[in-house]
Design an enzyme around this catalytic site. Structure first.
Site, PDB file in Angstrom:
ATOM      1  N   GLY A 414       2.412   5.150   1.408  1.00  0.00           N
ATOM      2  CA  GLY A 414       1.043   4.902   0.986  1.00  0.00           C
ATOM      3  C   GLY A 414       0.505   5.983   0.072  1.00  0.00           C
ATOM      4  O   GLY A 414       1.238   6.563  -0.746  1.00  0.00           O
ATOM      5  N   SER A 415      -0.745   6.320   0.262  1.00  0.00           N
ATOM      6  CA  SER A 415      -1.425   7.198  -0.691  1.00  0.00           C
ATOM      7  C   SER A 415      -0.917   8.628  -0.683  1.00  0.00           C
ATOM      8  O   SER A 415      -1.169   9.381  -1.635  1.00  0.00           O
ATOM      9  CB  SER A 415      -2.928   7.212  -0.410  1.00  0.00           C
ATOM     10  OG  SER A 415      -3.478   5.922  -0.671  1.00  0.00           O
TER      11      SER A 415
END
Length: 702
Positions: A414-415
């Site tokens: 993810g981020s």
């Protein structure tokens, strides 16, 4: 003296056996003249011919008088010199030539006496015995033959096959006993034992000494004492053609003494060693365990088994058929070589705190599992590697699994992956932290629509603001300044798609396809951490690289080994390679400080008095039932370091599939980061730098 033809010598006495001229005629009977047979003699010869024929062949009966030769007729010389016609006449029949047998009453030839039944008495038969010398010779020959067989077998045993039978006899008496080596201890960086070896006992059986009627009693006594299944134990002690089988290993000395006290036939104990873990489940995922056979079963116990186990020895001794050691028999010995001890980079207290923190959060959020990693970015040393739920290696058989999710579970970061995209565009795309982008809530690329985590109006944001706010759309816009190959190259340089080199078993390299296998839209989710997978240690290594000024140091768990003499040998220095420039790393660090500020996504990660840099991550999990992200759950994470202006420690937190409350990394992973980092800074006695965090411009001026 003259002899008349056919008669006896003239003037001499006749032979006692008065035979005819040829010696074959019938004998004369005394008292008769002219040699004629008595009246009725011919009839007697005919009527009793059959009986007399048999008697004549077999000899006189045992109870009859012997036949005497007829007296010489002393009449006139003329009569004396005359031979009876009957004597000169040859025998006309076989019966006529047979002597008459004297009767039992008179001793004279005549009719046989009749029995009371009226029939004649049959004479008893006589048996001819074989020559005794022949019998003796035959017996001696048989005895000599038998003795020759024994002598031949004796020669074969003592000369021809003597070595073979001697070897077999020795093999039956010889028994090889294992002398296990003392397994090396595993300690933390300060020498506190995490795994150690203590004295124990092994229970074994000699099935050869156990009679069938004794087996059930042995099973009834040992099965409950050793915690063994009765059927398994019965099969072991009934093993055919065996003198040694293990029944239990690594039991406590007290249990061994109880077994010895039972005095069961064919059952005994041997001294050996047992592996214990004094801190129970502490760092179980890293350390692993030793199985019943004394072999490493998981973790470093498995990966470093050859160093820890050492080399077992052996001893050959002669055992009597009753199971006793023969003192003066053959006795050879190969002493065991102790294993090396292993000193880890883990710190026991920090490991314990990290483990408690992640266990608490996993329970609070209902997550499937969670992990925490604490690293030194400059050395690559791992100070803590905790995961939950764990297990107690002292009772490893009761655990559901022995996996270490830190390295064995791959997830989409993810981020947290956006720092790699940031490094790529800062170095190759001409982007700076102040580069402004017009960032809407969603954006379409080809046939797919990408959007941020929460709705918002279109905003003008700096690239530093894009990273601080963790905007997916702003990251896609920035990534379009570099090529697919450049993005892939930076991912590989940071360690994606390959193992970290930490040496733990079961590590996954994650998944990173080359650009040639990307679809038309893959590069966009890859830029913000989807469609690519890593393990938690790989992601922690990315942030350690940035904290170390752009130089990646291979993560390290083993500080060195300790030999049997107690001498410490440090491990080789870990590999190092530069991934990004120091300038780029400094720019990213300043941008990451904005994420923990009041306007960032992780203010919960801030630590009073310290400058903290980090990044949140909230990634969707692929649902295997549909191959899509719908209904698959989330991975919440946070990775950061402190002090930001002089990074000393990196902490990575991952929670998989939280089901209670929020699923965002800034809400549930950042607090764990703050807790563990605060404790680590204190225990490592790292003071605040006293510096002031620079202000990050998130939005552009209109």
């Amino acid at each position: 003296m003259t002899t008349r033809p056919g008669g006896p010598p003239s003037g001499g006495r006749r032979s006692p056996r008065n035979r005819g001229d040829d010696g074959a005629g019938p004998p004369r009977v005394s008292g008769r003249r002219g040699g004629r047979p008595p009246a009725g003699g011919d009839r007697v010869g005919r009527s009793d011919r059959a009986g007399r024929d048999g008697a004549a062949r077999r000899g006189p009966a045992a109870d009859s008088a012997p036949v005497r030769p007829a007296a010489r007729d002393r009449r006139s010389s003329g009569a004396a010199g005359r031979t009876p016609s009957a004597a000169r006449r040859p025998a006309r029949t076989e019966a006529a030539s047979v002597r008459r047998l004297p009767t039992a009453s008179t001793g004279r030839p005549g009719r046989s006496r009749r029995t009371s039944g009226g029939g004649p008495r049959r004479p008893r038969p006589s048996f001819r015995r074989a020559d005794p010398m022949r019998r003796l010779n035959a017996g001696l020959l048989a005895i000599a033959f038998v003795l020759s067989l024994f002598a031949g077998r004796l020669v074969q045993l003592q000369t021809i096959d003597s070595e073979v039978y001697t070897a077999r006899a020795l093999q039956q008496r010889l028994h090889k006993l294992e002398l296990p080596a003392v397994r090396g201890d595993i300690t933390d960086a300060e020498g506190h034992p995490l795994a150690k070896t203590v004295e124990a006992r092994a229970v074994f059986a000699d099935p050869h000494l156990i009679k069938p009627e004794q087996r059930q009693r042995i099973v009834s006594a040992l099965a409950p004492l050793l915690g063994l299944e009765a059927d398994w134990l019965l099969k072991k002690i009934s093993t055919p053609n065996s003198r040694f089988v293990y029944l239990a290993r690594g039991i406590a000395p007290d249990q061994g003494r109880m077994v010895e006290a039972l005095r069961l036939p064919g059952i005994d104990t041997l001294p050996e060693y047992r592996r214990i873990y004094p801190n129970d489940d502490l760092a179980a995922g890293v350390i692993g365990f030793v199985n019943r056979d004394g072999k490493g079963g998981a973790g470093l116990e498995w990966a470093l088994d050859s160093q820890l186990a050492g080399k077992d020895g052996w001893q050959r001794v002669e055992i009597s058929p009753t199971g006793q050691h023969i003192p003066m028999g053959q006795d050879s010995k190969q002493p065991p070589v102790p294993g090396k001890g292993v000193r880890l980079t883990l710190l026991r207290d920090l490991q314990a705190h990290a483990q408690q923190a992640i266990e608490k959060q996993v329970k609070a959020t209902g997550a499937d599992n969670g992990s925490v990693i604490v690293m030194e970015p400059r050395t690559g040393r791992i100070l803590a590697m905790a995961s939950a739920p764990g297990y107690d290696p002292n009772r490893y058989s009761e655990a559901d699994n022995w996996r270490n999710p830190v390295v064995e579970d791959a997830y989409e970061p993810g981020s947290t992956n956006k720092v790699i995209t940031a490094a790529a565009v800062l170095e190759k795309g001409g982007v700076t932290p102040d580069t402004v982008y017009r960032v809407p809530y969603s954006i379409r690329r080809y046939d797919r629509v990408f959007h941020d985590s929460s709705p918002h109006p279109t905003r003008r944001m700096t690239f530093a603001g894009v990273l601080a706010k963790s905007s997916n759309v702003g990251t896609i816009l920035a990534s379009e300044t570099i090529t697919d190959q450049e993005l892939y190259g930076y991912l590989r340089a940071f360690g994606f798609g390959e193992k970290t080199g930490v040496g733990l078993p079961g590590e996954t390299p994650g998944q990173l396809k080359p650009p040639s296998q990307w679809s038309g839209t893959d590069r966009y989710p890859i830029s913000f951490g989807q469609t690519v997978s890593v393990n938690a240690l790989q992601m922690a290594s990315v942030y350690a690289t940035i904290a170390n000024g752009g130089v990646r140091v291979t993560p390290t768990l083993v500080a060195g080994t300790i030999g049997p003499d107690g001498r410490f040998t440090p491990s080789p220095e870990p590999a190092r390679r530069r991934v990004i420039s120091e300038r780029t790393a400094d720019e990213i660090i300043r941008m990451l400080e904005g994420a923990t500020g009041a306007e960032g996504t992780a203010p919960a990660a801030a630590i009073p008095g310290y400058r903290v840099a980090g990044k949140t991550g909230t990634a969707e999990i692929v649902n295997p039932r549909c191959g899509c992200y719908k209904g698959g759950g989330y991975t919440a994470s946070f990775a950061g370091f402190a002090p930001a202006d002089d990074p000393q420690l990196v902490v990575q937190v991952v929670l998989q599939k939280p089901t209670k409350g929020s699923h965002y990394g800034g809400d549930i992973a950042a607090p764990v980061f703050r807790d563990v980092m605060s404790f680590a800074l204190k225990t490592r006695k790292i003071p605040p730098t006293g510096g002031t965090a620079p202000k990050i411009r998130i939005y552009a001026r209109d």
